[in-house]
Scaffold this motif. Structure first.
Motif, mmCIF file in Angstrom:
data_model
loop_
_atom_site.group_PDB
_atom_site.id
_atom_site.type_symbol
_atom_site.label_atom_id
_atom_site.label_comp_id
_atom_site.label_asym_id
_atom_site.label_seq_id
_atom_site.Cartn_x
_atom_site.Cartn_y
_atom_site.Cartn_z
ATOM 1 N N LEU A 7 0.832 -1.205 0.000
ATOM 2 C CA LEU A 7 0.000 0.000 0.000
ATOM 3 C C LEU A 7 0.864 1.252 0.000
ATOM 4 C CD1 LEU A 7 -2.801 -0.971 2.566
ATOM 5 C CD2 LEU A 7 -2.838 -1.137 0.068
ATOM 6 N N ARG A 8 1.962 1.207 0.776
ATOM 7 C CA ARG A 8 2.847 2.370 0.819
ATOM 8 C C ARG A 8 3.497 2.607 -0.540
ATOM 9 N NH1 ARG A 8 5.852 0.618 4.386
ATOM 10 N NH2 ARG A 8 7.866 0.304 3.391
ATOM 11 N N TYR A 9 3.948 1.532 -1.200
ATOM 12 C CA TYR A 9 4.568 1.664 -2.518
ATOM 13 C C TYR A 9 3.539 2.184 -3.524
ATOM 14 C CZ TYR A 9 8.742 -0.952 -1.036
ATOM 15 O OH TYR A 9 9.892 -1.346 -0.413
ATOM 16 N N PHE A 10 2.324 1.650 -3.475
ATOM 17 C CA PHE A 10 1.263 2.074 -4.390
ATOM 18 C C PHE A 10 0.973 3.568 -4.230
ATOM 19 C CE2 PHE A 10 -3.327 3.055 -4.441
ATOM 20 C CZ PHE A 10 -3.548 3.000 -5.813
ATOM 21 N N GLN A 11 0.824 4.019 -2.987
ATOM 22 C CA GLN A 11 0.516 5.429 -2.756
ATOM 23 C C GLN A 11 1.661 6.323 -3.222
ATOM 24 O OE1 GLN A 11 -1.641 6.395 1.085
ATOM 25 N NE2 GLN A 11 -1.130 4.247 1.478
ATOM 26 N N THR A 12 2.876 5.851 -3.064
ATOM 27 C CA THR A 12 4.022 6.659 -3.490
ATOM 28 C C THR A 12 4.054 6.793 -5.005
ATOM 29 O OG1 THR A 12 5.266 5.893 -1.553
ATOM 30 C CG2 THR A 12 6.526 6.912 -3.334
ATOM 31 N N VAL A 13 3.810 5.695 -5.716
ATOM 32 C CA VAL A 13 3.751 5.764 -7.179
ATOM 33 C C VAL A 13 2.626 6.698 -7.614
ATOM 34 C CG1 VAL A 13 3.362 4.459 -9.303
ATOM 35 C CG2 VAL A 13 4.773 3.486 -7.480
ATOM 36 N N ALA A 14 1.487 6.599 -6.938
ATOM 37 C CA ALA A 14 0.355 7.475 -7.272
ATOM 38 C C ALA A 14 0.722 8.939 -7.058
ATOM 39 C CB ALA A 14 -0.851 7.091 -6.424
ATOM 40 N N ASP A 15 1.509 9.218 -6.049
ATOM 41 C CA ASP A 15 1.875 10.600 -5.730
ATOM 42 C C ASP A 15 2.892 11.173 -6.711
ATOM 43 O OD1 ASP A 15 0.173 10.654 -3.540
ATOM 44 O OD2 ASP A 15 1.740 10.129 -2.091
ATOM 45 N N VAL A 16 3.911 10.370 -7.066
ATOM 46 C CA VAL A 16 5.018 10.922 -7.867
ATOM 47 C C VAL A 16 4.888 10.607 -9.348
ATOM 48 C CG1 VAL A 16 6.572 10.832 -5.891
ATOM 49 C CG2 VAL A 16 6.516 8.915 -7.485
ATOM 50 N N GLY A 17 4.141 9.571 -9.696
ATOM 51 C CA GLY A 17 3.821 9.333 -11.103
ATOM 52 C C GLY A 17 4.702 8.365 -11.840
ATOM 53 N N THR A 18 5.890 8.003 -11.311
ATOM 54 C CA THR A 18 6.746 7.043 -12.006
ATOM 55 C C THR A 18 7.340 6.066 -11.002
ATOM 56 O OG1 THR A 18 8.830 8.274 -11.802
ATOM 57 C CG2 THR A 18 7.412 8.819 -13.680
ATOM 58 N N LEU A 19 7.700 4.875 -11.505
ATOM 59 C CA LEU A 19 8.327 3.865 -10.646
ATOM 60 C C LEU A 19 9.696 4.341 -10.168
ATOM 61 C CD1 LEU A 19 7.470 0.591 -12.626
ATOM 62 C CD2 LEU A 19 6.283 1.532 -10.639
ATOM 63 N N ARG A 20 10.452 5.006 -11.079
ATOM 64 C CA ARG A 20 11.801 5.462 -10.719
ATOM 65 C C ARG A 20 11.754 6.475 -9.587
ATOM 66 N NH1 ARG A 20 14.909 8.894 -15.085
ATOM 67 N NH2 ARG A 20 13.327 10.368 -14.335
ATOM 68 N N ASP A 21 10.876 7.473 -9.701
ATOM 69 C CA ASP A 21 10.789 8.497 -8.660
ATOM 70 C C ASP A 21 10.278 7.914 -7.334
ATOM 71 O OD1 ASP A 21 11.699 10.353 -10.453
ATOM 72 O OD2 ASP A 21 9.689 11.101 -10.978
ATOM 73 N N ALA A 22 9.354 6.950 -7.449
ATOM 74 C CA ALA A 22 8.849 6.305 -6.238
ATOM 75 C C ALA A 22 9.963 5.532 -5.540
ATOM 76 C CB ALA A 22 7.687 5.377 -6.582
ATOM 77 N N ALA A 23 10.799 4.843 -6.347
ATOM 78 C CA ALA A 23 11.895 4.070 -5.770
ATOM 79 C C ALA A 23 12.882 4.991 -5.051
ATOM 80 C CB ALA A 23 12.599 3.263 -6.864
ATOM 81 N N GLU A 24 13.158 6.142 -5.640
ATOM 82 C CA GLU A 24 14.073 7.090 -5.004
ATOM 83 C C GLU A 24 13.509 7.605 -3.679
ATOM 84 O OE1 GLU A 24 14.963 10.180 -7.755
ATOM 85 O OE2 GLU A 24 16.189 8.902 -9.078
ATOM 86 N N ARG A 25 12.216 7.909 -3.685
ATOM 87 C CA ARG A 25 11.604 8.412 -2.450
ATOM 88 C C ARG A 25 11.592 7.330 -1.363
ATOM 89 N NH1 ARG A 25 5.941 11.659 -2.341
ATOM 90 N NH2 ARG A 25 7.317 13.135 -3.458
ATOM 91 N N LEU A 26 11.347 6.101 -1.772
ATOM 92 C CA LEU A 26 11.256 5.003 -0.804
ATOM 93 C C LEU A 26 12.623 4.425 -0.439
ATOM 94 C CD1 LEU A 26 8.227 3.185 -2.474
ATOM 95 C CD2 LEU A 26 8.191 4.291 -0.223
ATOM 96 N N ALA A 27 13.666 4.813 -1.174
ATOM 97 C CA ALA A 27 15.021 4.304 -0.958
ATOM 98 C C ALA A 27 15.086 2.793 -1.171
ATOM 99 C CB ALA A 27 15.522 4.683 0.433
ATOM 100 N N VAL A 28 14.418 2.314 -2.232
ATOM 101 C CA VAL A 28 14.477 0.904 -2.610
ATOM 102 C C VAL A 28 14.746 0.847 -4.107
ATOM 103 C CG1 VAL A 28 12.887 0.182 -0.778
ATOM 104 C CG2 VAL A 28 11.973 0.793 -3.034
ATOM 105 N N SER A 29 14.899 -0.356 -4.629
ATOM 106 C CA SER A 29 15.144 -0.488 -6.066
ATOM 107 C C SER A 29 13.839 -0.322 -6.844
ATOM 108 C CB SER A 29 15.744 -1.869 -6.368
ATOM 109 O OG SER A 29 14.793 -2.878 -6.106
ATOM 110 N N GLN A 30 13.994 0.097 -8.109
ATOM 111 C CA GLN A 30 12.812 0.260 -8.967
ATOM 112 C C GLN A 30 12.126 -1.078 -9.176
ATOM 113 O OE1 GLN A 30 13.346 2.755 -12.443
ATOM 114 N NE2 GLN A 30 11.778 1.637 -13.602
#
Length: 308
Positions: free
Chosen positions: A6-29
């Protein structure tokens, strides 16, 4: 479904791309991509429309996002509630103690704790003997005040001694022993005894003393309430062996024993192998500090309350 999905999903929804979500979450794309794929597979529909690198929420994703954020708010509220419940400043202490300790000792300790933590709250449970330790081991309470020597069968309970309560021979004012200041326990031989039942620590101490002195007591009445016992003693039904009363009882005389083993130690106990909330740890420290007094003061605190 896992919370991290759910956290990953919400982050992708917020930033719009998998790459940006991965950077925000500090995990791999790839970790983000797998989490979203697993989530969509479990739900049974796609949540995003892919446009190049962009991930735009479709109508299913928008509906799921609203629910996911509601879940997150509920979870955050639950975490906040638990932290508040456990916190030292305004948390709740689940405390167990024998009912008659509530006359003076427990209220005094709570007042002292409130001097430092005015917002602290208490869940109080009055029990006797083994039931208190059983509640502690089972997790029903955080801390208990009792005599551990006769009931503790768990190696994981940690005890800190607090004070000693002398036991007294309790007789009616017309009793032949009433004018004595000190008596021997053996002088109770042949007397009808008004006693607590065998679940009480005071009864265990009384039975041990009878065994040491070779006395077979005649039990005139066996009960669970010290106040009732004192009333029956005043009515001349028998004599008792009890801690000193918190308040003077009409027609009752309390006589000291010459046997220094006729005492009831009081200790505070908690589980050494289990998390102790900061609220309970703070109260434990208050109790230990309050009872860490010179001998005469310790006996003063103990003598102000009876113990079942």
């Amino acid at each position: 479904m896992e919370l991290y999905q759910l956290r990953y999903f919400q982050t992708v929804a917020d930033v719009g791309t998998l790459r940006d979500a991965a950077e925000r979450l500090a995990v791999s794309q790839s970790a983000v991509s797998r989490a979203i794929a697993m989530l969509e597979s479990e739900i049974g529909v796609e949540l995003f429309t892919r446009r190049g690198r962009a991930n735009e929420l479709n109508r299913f994703g928008l509906a799921f996002l609203r629910s996911a954020r509601a879940v997150q708010r509920s979870l955050e509220a639950a975490v906040s509630d638990v932290r508040q419940l456990a916190g030292a400043d305004a948390g709740t202490v689940a405390l167990g103690f024998p009912s008659s300790l509530g006359v003076a000792t427990v209220p005094r300790l709570i007042r002292r704790h409130h001097d430092r933590y005015p917002a602290a709250r208490f869940e109080l449970r009055q029990r006797v003997g083994a039931a208190l330790v059983n509640d502690l081991v089972a997790g029903g309470i955080d801390i208990c005040l009792t005599n551990p020597m006769t009931f503790d069968e768990s190696a994981n309970v940690q005890w800190h001694p607090l004070f000693i309560q002398p036991l007294y021979a309790v007789v009616d004012r017309a009793h032949p022993l009433a004018r004595r200041e000190v008596i021997g326990f053996e002088e109770l031989a042949g007397q009808p005894i008004v006693a607590l039942d065998r679940d009480h620590t005071v009864r265990r101490i009384f039975d041990d003393a009878c065994h040491r002195y070779g006395i077979s007591p005649t039990i005139a009445f066996e009960g669970t309430d010290i106040t009732t016992l004192r009333g029956l003693i005043a009515a001349r039904l028998g004599v008792g062996v009890l801690p000193k009363a918190a308040e003077p009882t009409p027609n009752i005389v309390e006589i000291a024993f010459d046997d220094q083993r006729l005492v009831r130690p009081i200790a505070i106990g908690w589980m050494a192998n289990r998390y102790l909330p900061p609220s309970a740890a703070a109260f434990r420290d208050t109790v230990i500090t309050s009872c860490g007094l010179p001998e005469q003061d310790v006996r003063g605190i103990a003598g102000s309350s009876t113990v079942a």
